[in-house]
Design a protein around this motif. Structure first.
Motif, PDB file in Angstrom:
ATOM      1  N   UNK A  84       0.786  -1.037   0.162  1.00 50.03           N
ATOM      2  CA  UNK A  84       0.007  -0.153  -0.012  1.00 50.03           C
ATOM      3  C   UNK A  84       0.852   1.419  -0.200  1.00 50.03           C
ATOM      4  N   UNK A  85       2.112   1.198   0.107  1.00 49.13           N
ATOM      5  CA  UNK A  85       2.848   2.232  -0.013  1.00 49.13           C
ATOM      6  C   UNK A  85       3.147   3.026   1.409  1.00 49.13           C
ATOM      7  N   UNK A 160      -0.607 -12.122  -0.044  1.00 46.21           N
ATOM      8  CA  UNK A 160      -1.744 -11.573   0.252  1.00 46.21           C
ATOM      9  C   UNK A 160      -2.227 -12.273   1.774  1.00 46.21           C
ATOM     10  N   UNK A 161      -3.090 -11.697   2.059  1.00 49.71           N
ATOM     11  CA  UNK A 161      -3.676 -12.254   3.719  1.00 49.71           C
ATOM     12  C   UNK A 161      -4.873 -12.995   3.222  1.00 49.71           C
ATOM     13  N   UNK A 180       4.694  -6.515  -1.648  1.00 49.93           N
ATOM     14  CA  UNK A 180       4.891  -7.067  -3.021  1.00 49.93           C
ATOM     15  C   UNK A 180       6.379  -6.563  -3.341  1.00 49.93           C
ATOM     16  N   UNK A 181       6.896  -6.926  -4.546  1.00 51.73           N
ATOM     17  CA  UNK A 181       8.411  -6.518  -4.897  1.00 51.73           C
ATOM     18  C   UNK A 181       8.729  -7.139  -6.017  1.00 51.73           C
ATOM     19  N   UNK A 182       9.529  -6.525  -6.577  1.00 56.55           N
ATOM     20  CA  UNK A 182      10.156  -7.283  -8.020  1.00 56.55           C
ATOM     21  C   UNK A 182      11.211  -8.220  -7.523  1.00 56.55           C
TER      22      UNK A 182
END
Length: 189
Positions: A84-85, A160-161, A180-182
Motif C-alpha cells: 500500500x506504499x 496476500x492475507x 509485493x516486490x520485484x
C-alpha cells in the motif's frame, strides 16, 4: 731352498688375524641383511603412505564436491515490502536457489498474521494471472519447493492475507495484498 721353506711356512701358518670389526665377514653379512631389510620395509612403508595419501585426497575431493553441491546458488532475489506504499520498510526477503529448486522466505519485519489467517505467496507473471507458490507458515524462515519454471520470467512476487490454509483452488488472491516486490536475477551465480 730358503725361499721354498719360507713359502711353505707361510702356507702352513694360520691366517693373520684382522683387527677390528671391519675385518670380520660375519659383520658385513649382517650389515648387508639389515640394509636389505630396511630397504624392503622402507619401500613397503612408502607404498602404504602413498596409498593412504591417495585415499585421503579422494576423500577430500568427495567432501569438496558434496560441499559445492550443497551450497546455495541464489539465482533470484526479492525484497517484499508494504504493497500500500506505507513506508514500513522491508517485511520479507525472498531468495531462489535454482540448483535445489527452493524458495527461501525470511521474515525481516514485524508483521504477524492473526491465528485464523495465513499469508500466501504469489508469482505475478507478465500475463497478469497470479499463480500461488505456497502458503507461509508462522516461522521466521521458510523454504518452499518450487520448480525453476515457476520463478523464471516472473517479474514480481506478492503476499496476500488469506483465510487459514490459503486460497482453495487457482482463483488468485481473495484477501488484500500486503507485500509485493520485484523479483530480480542475482549477479552472484
Amino acid at each position: 731352498d730358503r725361499e721354498r721353506a719360507a713359502l711353505a711356512r707361510q702356507r702352513a701358518a694360520p691366517p693373520a688375524a684382522t683387527t677390528g670389526w671391519w675385518g670380520r665377514l660375519g659383520f658385513w653379512r649382517g650389515a648387508t641383511g639389515a640394509a636389505t631389510l630396511a630397504a624392503v620395509l622402507g619401500g613397503w612403508v612408502a607404498v602404504g603412505v602413498q596409498q593412504q595419501g591417495d585415499a585421503r585426497i579422494a576423500q577430500l575431493q568427495t567432501e569438496l564436491q558434496t560441499q559445492v553441491a550443497s551450497q546455495k546458488r541464489i539465482e533470484y532475489v526479492a525484497v517484499l515490502s508494504d504493497a500500500q506504499g506505507q513506508a514500513r520498510g522491508p517485511e520479507i526477503l525472498v531468495t531462489f536457489d535454482a540448483q535445489h529448486q527452493r524458495l527461501t522466505l525470511q521474515r525481516v519485519g514485524g508483521y504477524q498474521e492473526a491465528s485464523d489467517k495465513s499469508l500466501q505467496l504469489w508469482a505475478l507473471p507478465p500475463d497478469g494471472k497470479p499463480r500461488s507458490l505456497g502458503v507461509l507458515g508462522e516461522a521466521p524462515l521458510l523454504q518452499l519447493a518450487t520448480a525453476a519454471e515457476a520463478v523464471q520470467a516472473v517479474p514480481a512476487l506478492a503476499i496476500s492475507l488469506e483465510p487459514k490454509g490459503g486460497v482453495p483452488g487457482e482463483g488468485g488472491p481473495t484477501g488484500p495484498v500486503l507485500f509485493s516486490g520485484s523479483l530480480i536475477r542475482s549477479l552472484n551465480l
